[in-house]
Design an enzyme around this catalytic site. Structure first.
Site, mmCIF file in Angstrom:
data_model
loop_
_atom_site.group_PDB
_atom_site.id
_atom_site.type_symbol
_atom_site.label_atom_id
_atom_site.label_comp_id
_atom_site.label_asym_id
_atom_site.label_seq_id
_atom_site.Cartn_x
_atom_site.Cartn_y
_atom_site.Cartn_z
ATOM 1 N N GLY A 70 0.787 -1.220 0.000
ATOM 2 C CA GLY A 70 0.000 0.000 0.000
ATOM 3 C C GLY A 70 0.817 1.266 0.000
ATOM 4 N N SER A 71 2.104 1.159 0.343
ATOM 5 C CA SER A 71 2.976 2.335 0.323
ATOM 6 C C SER A 71 3.632 2.546 -1.033
ATOM 7 C CB SER A 71 4.058 2.195 1.404
ATOM 8 O OG SER A 71 3.486 2.188 2.693
ATOM 9 N N SER A 112 7.169 4.324 3.204
ATOM 10 C CA SER A 112 6.812 3.201 4.076
ATOM 11 C C SER A 112 5.903 3.741 5.161
ATOM 12 C CB SER A 112 8.052 2.563 4.697
ATOM 13 O OG SER A 112 7.694 1.685 5.745
ATOM 14 N N SER A 114 4.571 2.422 7.835
ATOM 15 C CA SER A 114 5.031 2.093 9.189
ATOM 16 C C SER A 114 6.417 2.650 9.476
ATOM 17 C CB SER A 114 5.062 0.580 9.385
ATOM 18 O OG SER A 114 6.091 -0.008 8.584
ATOM 19 N N THR A 117 9.385 -1.114 6.911
ATOM 20 C CA THR A 117 9.349 -2.089 5.823
ATOM 21 C C THR A 117 10.775 -2.439 5.412
ATOM 22 O OG1 THR A 117 7.316 -1.020 5.059
ATOM 23 C CG2 THR A 117 8.390 -2.574 3.550
ATOM 24 N N ARG A 164 -2.772 0.282 3.475
ATOM 25 C CA ARG A 164 -3.510 0.358 2.210
ATOM 26 C C ARG A 164 -4.653 1.359 2.277
ATOM 27 N NH1 ARG A 164 -4.986 -4.100 5.073
ATOM 28 N NH2 ARG A 164 -7.182 -4.752 5.189
ATOM 29 N N GLU A 251 -6.232 -8.172 -0.064
ATOM 30 C CA GLU A 251 -6.117 -7.857 1.365
ATOM 31 C C GLU A 251 -7.465 -7.676 2.051
ATOM 32 O OE1 GLU A 251 -2.827 -5.369 2.727
ATOM 33 O OE2 GLU A 251 -2.299 -5.051 0.631
ATOM 34 N N HIS A 267 -1.499 -11.077 -27.395
ATOM 35 C CA HIS A 267 -0.370 -11.763 -28.016
ATOM 36 C C HIS A 267 0.036 -13.039 -27.274
ATOM 37 C CE1 HIS A 267 0.480 -8.555 -30.964
ATOM 38 N NE2 HIS A 267 -0.097 -7.801 -30.046
ATOM 39 N N LYS A 361 5.602 -12.442 8.031
ATOM 40 C CA LYS A 361 6.650 -11.608 8.630
ATOM 41 C C LYS A 361 7.273 -12.303 9.839
ATOM 42 C CE LYS A 361 4.774 -7.100 7.258
ATOM 43 N NZ LYS A 361 4.134 -5.844 7.727
#
Length: 369
Positions: A70-71, A112, A114, A117, A164, A251, A267, A361
Site C-alpha cells: 500500500g505504500s 513506508s 510504518s 518495511t 492500504r 487484502e 499476443h 513476517k
C-alpha cells in the site's frame, strides 16, 4: 468463510447488511468512505511540505519511489497520470535494491507507512550509500529515524490507518513531491487537481458502499464470491488502477486476483481461454476502460469480449468517468476499493486483518538453522 447460495441479488442484501455490523470491527467502511477527504487533506499537507523543500542542486536526473504494498501503489498512480508530462523518468521499485541506471543525481522517495518495511529500508540505505538524495514519506519508525539522522526531509503521514487505507495521504504526498522535483510539472497545479478530484469522488462515497441492488460495486462483489477476477486494462491510468483493485481484493476480500495489460494480452493470454479448461467457469474478467484508451485498444476490448463470451464465468466492462486522466484513474480506484469491502462482507470476513501477511513476517524472523 461463507459459500455461495443461489438466488437473486436483492434477496440476499438484507443478510449481507446485517452481517456487516458483526464483521467490520476495524472500521474499514469508514476508511474507504473517507478516501476523498483523505485525498484533500493529504494534498494540503503535501503542498505545505514541498513549499519548504530545498531546491535540488544539481537538478535531479531521475526519481525513484521505493516502497512495498500500500505504500508503493501511490507511486504507480503518480507515474501513470503524469506520463507524457514529466521530463524525468519515474521508477517504482518494490525490492531491496535500486533500479538499474540511476546515478548519484537521482532522488529517491522512500515510502513506508510504518517506517519499518525491510525492503524499503534496504533500498533507502543503498540509495544513500550511492550518494543519492532522499525524501522519506512515513508515519515514523526506523525510516524516519534514519532520515533525520542523515538530514533528509521527512513528510509525516497521519498514524492509525492500515497502510492500504492511507492511500489518499500517501498518493497525495508522492504526487506533490514528484511535482516539486520534476521540471515538467507544477506542484501548485497538481495540488489544485487533487482538490478537484477529491470533490468529484465525494459524490460516490455513499453510493458505492450501499447495500443496494442498483449499486454496481455490489454487483461486482457478488460476482467475485465464487469467481476469481482478472482485471484487464490498456491505458496507463487503468493499469495502475487495476493493480490497486488486485491488492484490495487480496487484502480486504482475501481472494486471489490478477491483472492483465492490453494490447499484450492479445499476443499470449487470449490463447489460454480458448481450449475449454474447466477452471474458466470460475473466472470473471473485468475490463477497466477509459476515454483515453488508444482507438485500437478499444477495438481489442470489443473483440476479446465477444470472443470470450460463454467461455468464462462472467465478464464486465467498466468505463472510467472523469474530466482528466487523474479523475478517471481515482474513480476506478475508488470503485475497486468499495467493491473489495462489500466482497469481504459477502465472503463472511473482516476486511481489516491481514493475518497471512503478519504470519509471513513472523516466519521470516525465525532462525533458519
Amino acid at each position: 468463510m461463507t459459500t455461495r447460495r443461489q438466488g437473486p441479488l436483492a434477496a440476499r442484501i438484507a443478510e449481507w447488511r446485517d452481517r456487516e455490523a458483526r464483521l467490520d470491527g476495524g472500521g474499514m467502511r469508514g476508511r474507504i468512505a473517507g478516501l476523498p477527504d483523505d485525498l484533500a487533506e493529504g494534498g494540503r499537507r503535501a503542498a505545505a511540505f514541498v513549499t519548504d523543500l530545498p531546491a535540488c542542486d544539481p537538478p535531479p536526473t531521475a526519481i525513484a519511489v521505493l516502497g512495498m504494498g500500500g505504500s508503493a501503489i501511490g507511486g504507480d498512480l503518480v507515474a501513470a497520470f503524469t506520463a507524457g508530462r514529466r521530463r524525468l523518468p519515474l521508477y517504482v521499485q518494490r525490492d531491496y535494491g535500486l533500479p538499474a541506471g540511476l546515478d548519484d543525481r537521482a532522488v529517491v522517495i522512500a515510502s513506508s507507512y510504518s517506517g519499518n518495511t525491510e525492503e524499503t529500508l534496504a533500498a533507502y540505505e543503498a540509495a544513500r550509500a550511492a550518494g543519492m538524495r532522499a525524501i522519506a514519506v512515513t508515519t515514523g519508525g526506523r525510516l524516519a529515524e534514519r532520515a533525520r539522522e542523515l538530514g533528509d526531509p521527512v513528510l509525516v503521514l497521519p498514524p492509525g490507518y492500515p497502510p492500504r487505507a492511507a492511500l489518499g495521504h500517501s498518493f497525495a504526498a508522492c504526487a506533490l513531491v514528484v511535482a516539486a522535483l520534476d521540471p515538467g510539472l507544477d506542484s501548485g497545479r497538481e495540488a489544485e487537481a487533487l482538490e478537484e478530484a477529491a470533490a468529484a469522488l465525494r459524490a460516490m462515497a455513499g453510493t458505492w458502499l450501499e447495500w443496494s441492488a442498483e449499486n454496481p460495486a455490489l454487483a461486482l462483489a457478488a460476482m467475485f464470491e465464487d469467481r476469481f477476477p482478472i482485471l484487464c486494462a490498456g491505458h496507463a491510468t487503468a493499469i495502475a488502477a487495476a493493480r490497486r483493485w488486485k491488492a484490495q481484493l487480496n487484502e480486504n476480500s482475501k481472494i486471489p486476483a490478477w491483472t492483465s495489460e492490453f494490447p499484450e494480452h492479445n499476443h499470449n493470454e487470449i490463447a489460454g481461454f480458448t481450449a475449454g479448461h474447466p477452471s474458466l467457469r470460475g473466472i470473471c474478467i473485468v475490463y477497466l476502460e477509459t476515454p483515453w484508451d488508444h482507438a485500437r485498444v478499444e477495438r481489442r476490448f470489443d473483440v476479446v469480449h465477444r470472443v470470450l463470451s460463454g467461455k468464462v464465468g462472467a465478464q464486465r466492462r467498466i468505463e472510467a468517468i472523469g474530466r482528466s486522466p487523474l479523475e478517471g484513474m481515482l474513480w476506478l480506484c475508488y470503485l475497486g476499493d468499495c467493491t473489495s469491502f462489500l466482497c469481504s462482507i459477502i465472503m463472511g470476513l473482516d476486511p481489516t486483518p491481514v493475518t497471512a501477511i503478519e504470519d509471513l513476517k513472523r516466519a521470516l524472523e525465525e532462525p533458519t538453522w
